[in-house]
Design an enzyme around this catalytic site. Structure first.
Site, short mmCIF file in Angstrom:
data_model
loop_
_atom_site.label_atom_id
_atom_site.label_comp_id
_atom_site.label_asym_id
_atom_site.label_seq_id
_atom_site.Cartn_x
_atom_site.Cartn_y
_atom_site.Cartn_z
N GLY A 87 0.79 -1.22 0.00
CA GLY A 87 0.00 0.00 0.00
C GLY A 87 0.82 1.26 0.00
O GLY A 87 0.47 2.24 -0.67
N LYS B 248 -7.32 7.08 -3.70
CA LYS B 248 -6.51 8.05 -2.98
C LYS B 248 -5.02 7.76 -3.13
O LYS B 248 -4.59 6.61 -3.12
CB LYS B 248 -6.89 8.07 -1.49
CG LYS B 248 -8.29 8.62 -1.25
CD LYS B 248 -8.49 9.17 0.14
CE LYS B 248 -8.49 8.11 1.20
NZ LYS B 248 -8.93 8.65 2.51
N HIS C 193 -9.96 4.97 11.79
CA HIS C 193 -9.03 5.95 11.22
C HIS C 193 -9.25 7.34 11.81
O HIS C 193 -8.94 8.35 11.18
CB HIS C 193 -9.19 5.99 9.70
CG HIS C 193 -8.75 4.75 9.01
ND1 HIS C 193 -9.46 3.56 9.11
CD2 HIS C 193 -7.68 4.47 8.23
CE1 HIS C 193 -8.84 2.62 8.41
NE2 HIS C 193 -7.77 3.15 7.87
#
Length: 402
Positions: free
Chosen positions: A130, A167, A280
């Site tokens: 990621g 994103k 988050h």
């Protein structure tokens, strides 16, 4: 008298033009595809979109690859491109949160410039986790104001989270993903076979993001983790039997589908109440403060453990459900407690999140297992009480003495 003039898409209120309003819409489409072997010599998925030759010669590809992935799989990947007659360069990058910054992005741009690409016909390919996909996504978005990119995630967190959205970003000034964009990847290939060479801790790291989806929208996924989580971790999603292979595939499919189901209507985050933000709220601050001790999914799990306790104290989660959640976290070898869970740091993290979410907390809390609600009234005192309770709930940490 001057004749008025008109142009499609531009509108004015009078002949004296002093203002224009420009409206445009660009359709967006990208594909996330599960495959068994992204680099099978018979597969051309990574070569799609440009035929077999460019206007000036053979196919060319600039490939950014995590240096650890290159050490494990580089020979097979090189063989794939050579077999298809591709003029390619493998650019190796050390990729983790400590180097997720503009310096790393700039070095990729320098190598990209040295190789030279046709930005319309020669997409960048990124192979890694990621962190690397976030960096390369930003590079691709900025390079000549937009260059196509194809992704092959090689970690579990890449397969189910970082590899399926739009994103991009890098860390800056001590803040996680402070600089970033929204940029769709043309194609992402999800190949579970890469997980066979991922270490156990990073498998657990990805399981945290799967658990997130389970807790806020998919109780059947939670049941799968509760029943099979230890074997998924042990076998690295490869399956040591036919049934386990089916479970591994089903868990990945449900996690990806759940994530995309939430992302698709709100890709640019115009709606700031996002259930996938669960876990988050506090974790960005915790993760950056702990670097390099905590992985992303581990920080997310700490956030989820804390907010599960907050939810229980509010009557949104029963004591039995809380224990099931904490037990699954332990089963998946994820942390439920860390000394950084300190009231003043959490209050500061919440303030930062409020700035990020346009002046409100918009904090998702679980409702039972498989649903969520948003709240805007979590106080520092409530967080302090939840921290104390979570400390006591975690059997590995002794209760605080009075």
């Amino acid at each position: 008298m001057t004749e008025p003039f008109h142009s499609a898409g531009l509108y004015t209120h009078s002949d004296h033009i002093d203002s224009w309003t420009v409206r445009s819409a660009k359709p967006l489409s990208y594909e996330v595809r599960i495959c068994e072997d992204a680099f099978d010599l018979g597969s051309t998925a990574l070569l799609e979109g440009a035929g077999t030759v460019t206007a000036t010669g053979p196919l060319r590809r600039f490939v950014v690859i995590d240096e650890e992935v290159a050490a494990l799989h580089g020979e097979r990947i090189e063989k794939y491109f050579t077999h298809h007659g591709v003029d390619f360069r493998l650019h190796h990058v050390k990729a983790d949160e400590t180097v997720k910054n503009f310096d790393t992005a700039g070095k990729i741009v320098q190598a990209l410039d040295a190789f030279g690409i046709n930005r319309r016909q020669e997409p960048i390919i990124v192979i890694g986790g990621g962190v690397l996909m976030d960096i390369v996504g930003l590079v691709a978005n900025l390079y000549r104001r937009g260059t196509p990119v194809l992704r092959v995630p090689t970690t579990l967190i890449g397969l189910v989270d970082a590899g399926v959205g739009v994103k991009t970003g890098v860390n800056f000034n001590g803040h996680k993903n402070r600089l970033g964009t929204y940029f769709a990847t043309s194609l992402t290939l999800l190949d579970r076979s890469f997980l066979a060479t991922v270490d156990r801790r990073h498998i657990a790291n990805g399981l945290a993001e799967i658990l997130k989806i389970a807790l806020i929208k998919d109780r059947n996924l939670f049941a799968l983790l509760e029943q099979h989580g230890d074997r998924l971790l042990e076998t690295k999603f490869q399956g040591d039997a036919v049934s386990q292979g089916r479970v591994a595939a089903q868990v990945v499919q449900r996690a990806v589908h759940g994530m995309l189901e939430e992302l698709q209507p709100n890709l640019w985050e115009t709606e700031l109440e996002r259930v996938v933000d669960y876990g988050h709220t506090f974790s960005p601050t915790i993760e950056m403060r702990a670097l390099p001790a905590l992985l992303h999914g581990e920080a997310v799990c700490l956030d989820m453990a804390l907010t599960t306790v907050v939810a229980e104290r509010r009557g949104l989660v029963t004591a039995e459900q809380r224990e099931r959640v904490l037990d699954v976290m332990r089963l998946l070898e994820l942390p439920r407690w860390n000394p950084l869970l300190e009231a003043s740091l959490l209050a500061s993290a919440l303030e930062e999140t409020v700035r990020h979410r346009d002046g409100q907390q918009r904090l998702p809390l679980p409702v039972g297992i498989g649903d969520a609600v948003f709240v805007n009234d979590v106080s520092a005192e409530e967080l302090a009480a939840a921290v104390d309770e979570l400390r006591r709930a975690d059997s590995r940490v002794p209760a605080a003495t009075s």
